[in-house]
Motif scaffolding. Sequence first.
Motif, short mmCIF file in Angstrom:
data_model
loop_
_atom_site.label_atom_id
_atom_site.label_comp_id
_atom_site.label_asym_id
_atom_site.label_seq_id
_atom_site.Cartn_x
_atom_site.Cartn_y
_atom_site.Cartn_z
N LEU A 199 0.86 -1.18 0.00
CA LEU A 199 0.00 0.00 0.00
C LEU A 199 0.90 1.24 0.00
O LEU A 199 1.65 1.46 0.94
CB LEU A 199 -0.90 0.02 1.24
CG LEU A 199 -1.57 -1.30 1.63
CD1 LEU A 199 -2.41 -1.12 2.89
CD2 LEU A 199 -2.44 -1.81 0.48
N VAL A 200 0.83 2.00 -1.08
CA VAL A 200 1.64 3.22 -1.17
C VAL A 200 0.82 4.37 -0.59
O VAL A 200 -0.30 4.64 -1.06
CB VAL A 200 2.02 3.51 -2.64
CG1 VAL A 200 2.71 4.86 -2.76
CG2 VAL A 200 2.91 2.39 -3.18
N GLY A 201 1.35 5.02 0.42
CA GLY A 201 0.64 6.12 1.07
C GLY A 201 1.27 7.46 0.74
O GLY A 201 2.46 7.56 0.44
N SER A 202 0.43 8.49 0.77
CA SER A 202 0.92 9.86 0.60
C SER A 202 -0.06 10.77 1.33
O SER A 202 -1.20 10.38 1.61
CB SER A 202 0.97 10.23 -0.89
OG SER A 202 1.24 11.62 -1.03
N ARG A 203 0.38 11.98 1.67
CA ARG A 203 -0.58 12.91 2.27
C ARG A 203 -1.69 13.20 1.26
O ARG A 203 -2.83 13.42 1.61
CB ARG A 203 0.13 14.19 2.72
CG ARG A 203 0.87 13.98 4.03
CD ARG A 203 1.52 15.25 4.51
NE ARG A 203 2.55 15.68 3.57
CZ ARG A 203 3.29 16.77 3.72
NH1 ARG A 203 3.08 17.56 4.77
NH2 ARG A 203 4.22 17.09 2.86
N ASP A 204 -1.32 13.17 -0.04
CA ASP A 204 -2.29 13.41 -1.12
C ASP A 204 -2.58 12.08 -1.80
O ASP A 204 -1.73 11.53 -2.50
CB ASP A 204 -1.65 14.40 -2.10
CG ASP A 204 -2.49 14.62 -3.34
OD1 ASP A 204 -3.56 13.97 -3.47
OD2 ASP A 204 -2.06 15.41 -4.20
N PHE A 235 -3.17 5.09 -1.43
CA PHE A 235 -4.12 5.64 -0.46
C PHE A 235 -3.54 6.90 0.19
O PHE A 235 -2.32 7.12 0.14
CB PHE A 235 -4.36 4.64 0.69
CG PHE A 235 -5.06 3.38 0.30
CD1 PHE A 235 -6.43 3.36 0.09
CD2 PHE A 235 -4.34 2.20 0.17
CE1 PHE A 235 -7.07 2.18 -0.25
CE2 PHE A 235 -4.98 1.02 -0.17
CZ PHE A 235 -6.35 1.00 -0.38
N ALA A 236 -4.41 7.64 0.87
CA ALA A 236 -3.91 8.62 1.83
C ALA A 236 -3.18 7.86 2.93
O ALA A 236 -3.52 6.71 3.25
CB ALA A 236 -5.05 9.43 2.42
N ASN A 237 -2.15 8.49 3.53
CA ASN A 237 -1.35 7.81 4.56
C ASN A 237 -2.21 7.13 5.62
O ASN A 237 -1.94 5.99 6.02
CB ASN A 237 -0.42 8.82 5.25
CG ASN A 237 0.83 9.11 4.43
OD1 ASN A 237 1.24 8.29 3.60
ND2 ASN A 237 1.43 10.28 4.65
N GLU A 238 -3.25 7.84 6.10
CA GLU A 238 -4.08 7.29 7.19
C GLU A 238 -4.75 5.99 6.77
O GLU A 238 -4.79 5.02 7.54
CB GLU A 238 -5.16 8.30 7.62
CG GLU A 238 -4.63 9.57 8.27
CD GLU A 238 -4.11 10.60 7.27
OE1 GLU A 238 -4.09 10.32 6.04
OE2 GLU A 238 -3.69 11.69 7.72
N ARG A 273 -4.91 -0.17 7.18
CA ARG A 273 -5.07 -1.53 6.61
C ARG A 273 -3.82 -2.38 6.74
O ARG A 273 -3.84 -3.54 6.30
CB ARG A 273 -5.38 -1.38 5.11
CG ARG A 273 -6.76 -0.83 4.85
CD ARG A 273 -6.84 -0.14 3.51
NE ARG A 273 -8.08 0.60 3.44
CZ ARG A 273 -9.04 0.37 2.54
NH1 ARG A 273 -8.89 -0.56 1.64
NH2 ARG A 273 -10.15 1.07 2.55
N ALA A 274 -2.74 -1.86 7.30
CA ALA A 274 -1.45 -2.54 7.19
C ALA A 274 -1.03 -3.26 8.47
O ALA A 274 -1.42 -2.89 9.57
CB ALA A 274 -0.37 -1.54 6.80
N ALA A 292 -1.87 7.79 14.28
CA ALA A 292 -1.84 7.21 15.65
C ALA A 292 -3.09 6.38 15.95
O ALA A 292 -2.99 5.32 16.58
CB ALA A 292 -1.66 8.32 16.68
N ASP A 293 -4.25 6.86 15.52
CA ASP A 293 -5.46 6.09 15.86
C ASP A 293 -5.78 5.02 14.81
O ASP A 293 -6.85 4.41 14.85
CB ASP A 293 -6.66 7.03 16.10
CG ASP A 293 -6.94 7.91 14.90
OD1 ASP A 293 -6.17 7.84 13.93
OD2 ASP A 293 -7.92 8.66 14.95
N ARG A 294 -4.86 4.79 13.88
CA ARG A 294 -5.05 3.73 12.87
C ARG A 294 -4.13 2.54 13.13
O ARG A 294 -4.17 1.57 12.37
CB ARG A 294 -4.74 4.27 11.46
CG ARG A 294 -5.43 5.56 11.11
CD ARG A 294 -6.94 5.41 11.09
NE ARG A 294 -7.57 6.64 10.67
CZ ARG A 294 -8.21 6.77 9.49
NH1 ARG A 294 -8.30 5.76 8.66
NH2 ARG A 294 -8.77 7.93 9.18
N VAL A 295 -3.25 2.66 14.11
CA VAL A 295 -2.31 1.55 14.39
C VAL A 295 -2.55 1.04 15.81
O VAL A 295 -3.03 1.77 16.67
CB VAL A 295 -0.84 2.00 14.22
CG1 VAL A 295 -0.54 2.37 12.78
CG2 VAL A 295 -0.50 3.17 15.15
#
Lengths: 222, 222
Positions: free
Chosen positions: B29-34, B61-64, B69-70, B90-93
């Motif tokens: 999953l490649v994340g970015s702020r955008d 995806f967006a980073n969050e 999902r990771a 923080a609230d996704r891990v």
Amino acid sequence: MRIALLGGTGDIGEGLALRLARDTDHEILVGSRDPEKAREAVEEYEGTLAEHGVDADLKGFANEMAADRADVVVLSVPPYHVGDTVDAVADRVDEDTVLVTPAVGMQGDEDGMHYHPPGAGSVTELVAQRAPDGVPVVGAFHNLAAGKLADLEIEFDLDTLLVADDADAKKRVRDLTNEIEGLRPLDAGPLANAAEVESVTPLVINIARYNDDLEDVGAKWI
Amino acid sequence: MRIALLGGTGDIGEGLALRLARDTDHEILVGSRDPEKAREAVEEYEGTLAEHGVDADLKGFANEMAADRADVVVLSVPPYHVGDTVDAVADRVDEDTVLVTPAVGMQGDEDGMHYHPPGAGSVTELVAQRAPDGVPVVGAFHNLAAGKLADLEIEFDLDTLLVADDADAKKRVRDLTNEIEGLRPLDAGPLANAAEVESVTPLVINIARYNDDLEDVGAKWI
């Protein structure tokens, strides 16, 4: 060329004395604060070299006498003795002498070894500050495991990083390093880059500690 | 396993995405702020992989969302964004997610690059301080040249050093690293030893700069 190893009775001094005596034709002067200790070390090194079929002729002196006679002076002393050692030989070296420093400031705790440079930014820069005006300083031989260096049974293939502001002095140490079998000199830039070179020494000790299959770890930059 | 590369559009993120997609069966999953930028990067990476005969299926995806999902979340962002990135996810891990940090604080001057750690002692320790309670942190992939990593034409033989306080998390990253061809994970001890690992990154840049025959330098610990 004459090479003085001040503190040449210590671990790194022993390894450099044995490798230089075996692999080069230079005259090796082993220095110590106590000349008697230097002469004892020379006897021991000559014995080790004879076991490996090398008929070597080293000499032992007080540090000052060794420095006085040498073209290259290696400060193979612990980091907390480096400043005093430079002061002790200050009137025995001149612009034609290259000072070489392999010392690294470290502190250990329960986790491992940590880089602990002096206020000058690095031991190499401390030596440059303390050296008499015009005497060139080269940082070299920092990250070599003493045990591997002193064991002539081990054929290694390692790199050592050189830092210096004086191009001629750096070249002289580079050429000398190239004469040691299995040791490749690489340029890490001016003295201001010494901290990054020195901080590899605690790291290789940590790697050896935490990996069962590695000991006396060294670096190869590829 | 699902691996999120936050800031996965940057240099190190690109290299890890390509190598992991080529060499492992994990979902990348490649994340970015955008998120749009993440999807564009994914298209580009899939194109590069296709050129090398790899039919890969990455997701952007967006980073969050990527972190959510990771199983393993790699913070492949510049050091000055690491803290904010940890806060953002923080609230996704949770305790089952491993946070991996390859970032290094450096400053350049005319002589070369210099190690410049944050107040926490190292970027790795900063991440551990900012991570939610119970979420394990592993320092890894610090000293790898981005150019070499992202060029799939290059078969390398390099080491990467792992630091962590959590043995299970360290083992998970060690196993993952072992799946990348030509990359050997070595243990450098607990998080407290991270500074010595991180400071190799400015050094490899300096070595590449001062030695004409070396570029994109990496380390092999032998």
